[in-house]
Scaffold this motif. Sequence first.
Motif, PDB file in Angstrom:
ATOM      1  N   GLU A 172     -33.225  18.090  -1.203  1.00  0.00           N
ATOM      2  CA  GLU A 172     -34.515  18.111  -0.524  1.00  0.00           C
ATOM      3  C   GLU A 172     -35.586  17.890  -1.590  1.00  0.00           C
ATOM      4  OE1 GLU A 172     -35.124  18.053   2.530  1.00  0.00           O
ATOM      5  OE2 GLU A 172     -33.272  18.749   3.475  1.00  0.00           O
ATOM      6  N   VAL A 173     -36.775  17.499  -1.162  1.00  0.00           N
ATOM      7  CA  VAL A 173     -37.857  17.274  -2.116  1.00  0.00           C
ATOM      8  C   VAL A 173     -38.564  18.603  -2.359  1.00  0.00           C
ATOM      9  CG1 VAL A 173     -39.983  16.010  -2.582  1.00  0.00           C
ATOM     10  CG2 VAL A 173     -38.104  14.893  -1.360  1.00  0.00           C
ATOM     11  N   ILE A 174     -38.420  19.123  -3.577  1.00  0.00           N
ATOM     12  CA  ILE A 174     -39.055  20.388  -3.945  1.00  0.00           C
ATOM     13  C   ILE A 174     -39.851  20.184  -5.235  1.00  0.00           C
ATOM     14  CG2 ILE A 174     -37.395  21.905  -2.795  1.00  0.00           C
ATOM     15  CD1 ILE A 174     -35.953  22.242  -5.484  1.00  0.00           C
ATOM     16  N   PRO A 175     -40.969  20.899  -5.393  1.00  0.00           N
ATOM     17  CA  PRO A 175     -41.575  21.827  -4.446  1.00  0.00           C
ATOM     18  C   PRO A 175     -42.306  21.090  -3.330  1.00  0.00           C
ATOM     19  CG  PRO A 175     -43.001  21.591  -6.341  1.00  0.00           C
ATOM     20  CD  PRO A 175     -41.755  20.796  -6.645  1.00  0.00           C
ATOM     21  N   TYR A 176     -42.571  21.794  -2.246  1.00  0.00           N
ATOM     22  CA  TYR A 176     -43.373  21.237  -1.156  1.00  0.00           C
ATOM     23  C   TYR A 176     -44.801  21.045  -1.659  1.00  0.00           C
ATOM     24  CZ  TYR A 176     -46.137  21.094   3.114  1.00  0.00           C
ATOM     25  OH  TYR A 176     -47.014  20.736   4.090  1.00  0.00           O
ATOM     26  N   THR A 177     -45.404  19.892  -1.354  1.00  0.00           N
ATOM     27  CA  THR A 177     -46.768  19.640  -1.802  1.00  0.00           C
ATOM     28  C   THR A 177     -47.759  19.554  -0.642  1.00  0.00           C
ATOM     29  OG1 THR A 177     -46.592  17.229  -1.746  1.00  0.00           O
ATOM     30  CG2 THR A 177     -45.877  18.346  -3.769  1.00  0.00           C
ATOM     31  N   GLU A 215     -23.410  24.933  -4.761  1.00  0.00           N
ATOM     32  CA  GLU A 215     -22.871  23.624  -5.153  1.00  0.00           C
ATOM     33  C   GLU A 215     -22.251  22.927  -3.950  1.00  0.00           C
ATOM     34  OE1 GLU A 215     -19.349  21.620  -7.912  1.00  0.00           O
ATOM     35  OE2 GLU A 215     -19.822  23.746  -8.166  1.00  0.00           O
ATOM     36  N   LYS A 216     -21.534  23.677  -3.143  1.00  0.00           N
ATOM     37  CA  LYS A 216     -20.892  23.083  -1.965  1.00  0.00           C
ATOM     38  C   LYS A 216     -21.926  22.627  -0.941  1.00  0.00           C
ATOM     39  CE  LYS A 216     -16.632  25.799  -2.389  1.00  0.00           C
ATOM     40  NZ  LYS A 216     -15.830  26.898  -1.797  1.00  0.00           N
ATOM     41  N   LEU A 217     -22.957  23.424  -0.730  1.00  0.00           N
ATOM     42  CA  LEU A 217     -23.972  23.075   0.258  1.00  0.00           C
ATOM     43  C   LEU A 217     -24.763  21.840  -0.156  1.00  0.00           C
ATOM     44  CD1 LEU A 217     -25.345  26.611   1.188  1.00  0.00           C
ATOM     45  CD2 LEU A 217     -24.248  25.011   2.755  1.00  0.00           C
ATOM     46  N   GLU A 218     -25.215  21.814  -1.409  1.00  0.00           N
ATOM     47  CA  GLU A 218     -26.069  20.722  -1.882  1.00  0.00           C
ATOM     48  C   GLU A 218     -25.266  19.514  -2.353  1.00  0.00           C
ATOM     49  OE1 GLU A 218     -29.400  20.352  -2.168  1.00  0.00           O
ATOM     50  OE2 GLU A 218     -30.335  22.342  -2.172  1.00  0.00           O
ATOM     51  N   GLY A 219     -24.005  19.744  -2.727  1.00  0.00           N
ATOM     52  CA  GLY A 219     -23.222  18.667  -3.313  1.00  0.00           C
ATOM     53  C   GLY A 219     -23.715  18.297  -4.691  1.00  0.00           C
ATOM     54  N   LEU A 220     -24.224  19.284  -5.436  1.00  0.00           N
ATOM     55  CA  LEU A 220     -24.775  19.055  -6.772  1.00  0.00           C
ATOM     56  C   LEU A 220     -23.973  19.848  -7.795  1.00  0.00           C
ATOM     57  CD1 LEU A 220     -28.601  19.217  -5.974  1.00  0.00           C
ATOM     58  CD2 LEU A 220     -27.198  17.173  -6.349  1.00  0.00           C
ATOM     59  N   GLU A 221     -23.286  19.126  -8.666  1.00  0.00           N
ATOM     60  CA  GLU A 221     -22.366  19.765  -9.604  1.00  0.00           C
ATOM     61  C   GLU A 221     -23.052  20.708 -10.572  1.00  0.00           C
ATOM     62  OE1 GLU A 221     -21.134  16.458 -12.651  1.00  0.00           O
ATOM     63  OE2 GLU A 221     -22.011  15.532 -10.870  1.00  0.00           O
TER      64      GLU A 221
END
Length: 266
Positions: A172-177, A215-221
């Motif tokens: 997701e795009v963080i932080p929210y602007t 890691e599992k939710l985002e798919g980011l190692e």
Amino acid sequence: MPVLIVIPARYASSRYPGKPLVTLRGANGDSKSLIRRSWDAACEVAGVDKVVIATDDARIAKASEDFGAEVVMTSTDCQNGTERCAETLENLGAGYDIVVNLQGDAPLTPAWFIEDLVQGLRDNPDADVATPVLRTEGRALNGLLQDRREGRVGGTTAVFGADYNALYFSKEVIPYTGQDFADHDETPVFHHVGVYAYRPKALAAYAGWGAGPLEKLEGLEQLRFLERGVPMLCVEVAAKGRQFWELNNPEDVPRIEAMLAEMGQD
């Protein structure tokens, strides 16, 4: 401090099967495979002792060897690029103080991103893992937001503390602007550049851990390190007029080809 660059590449991507062998047309009209362009990017980095492509796929291995790359075959059990880097280092043996993971979907990564990353790890002896972050301009941020609006999983964003240690990474795009930005406006959002530098002990530890829930939710190692309480140093890099984008989806091919043309890259 000997440096090894590993380019992990797999054929069986769930979002884009065969992605490393997809061809990208450069400014002069010639096409090169994604893995070739990633290899070329790695070979431009100064101060590197060895570059290898790590894969479990014979098609990628053959294509890589055909253009002169050194290939290390790894297990099909590797769940991500970091695990593949750990297995590659184990196969090659000791002798490297820093291992760089240049993922094979980032052909627009400039050499200085990696050079600055390695220097950042050298300058911070307490850090075991580091990764580059790039402050977005409005054009890049709007591209990230458009991907999310249209249901595509695009680039990753990063937030970090005053000590530059990562707080979180997200697709997701963080932080929210809540703001609109013109193409060349500087924004508070940092694009995570999918490159990592590790000390060998960090790679060895990572390979022994299982994936955590984030890691599992985002798919980011990289979240595996944060979930285990291992700080990850974020090294801010400068675009210097270059555009950066990763090839995550088929829709990214024309986008990257347009960037290659605009920058005059063959």
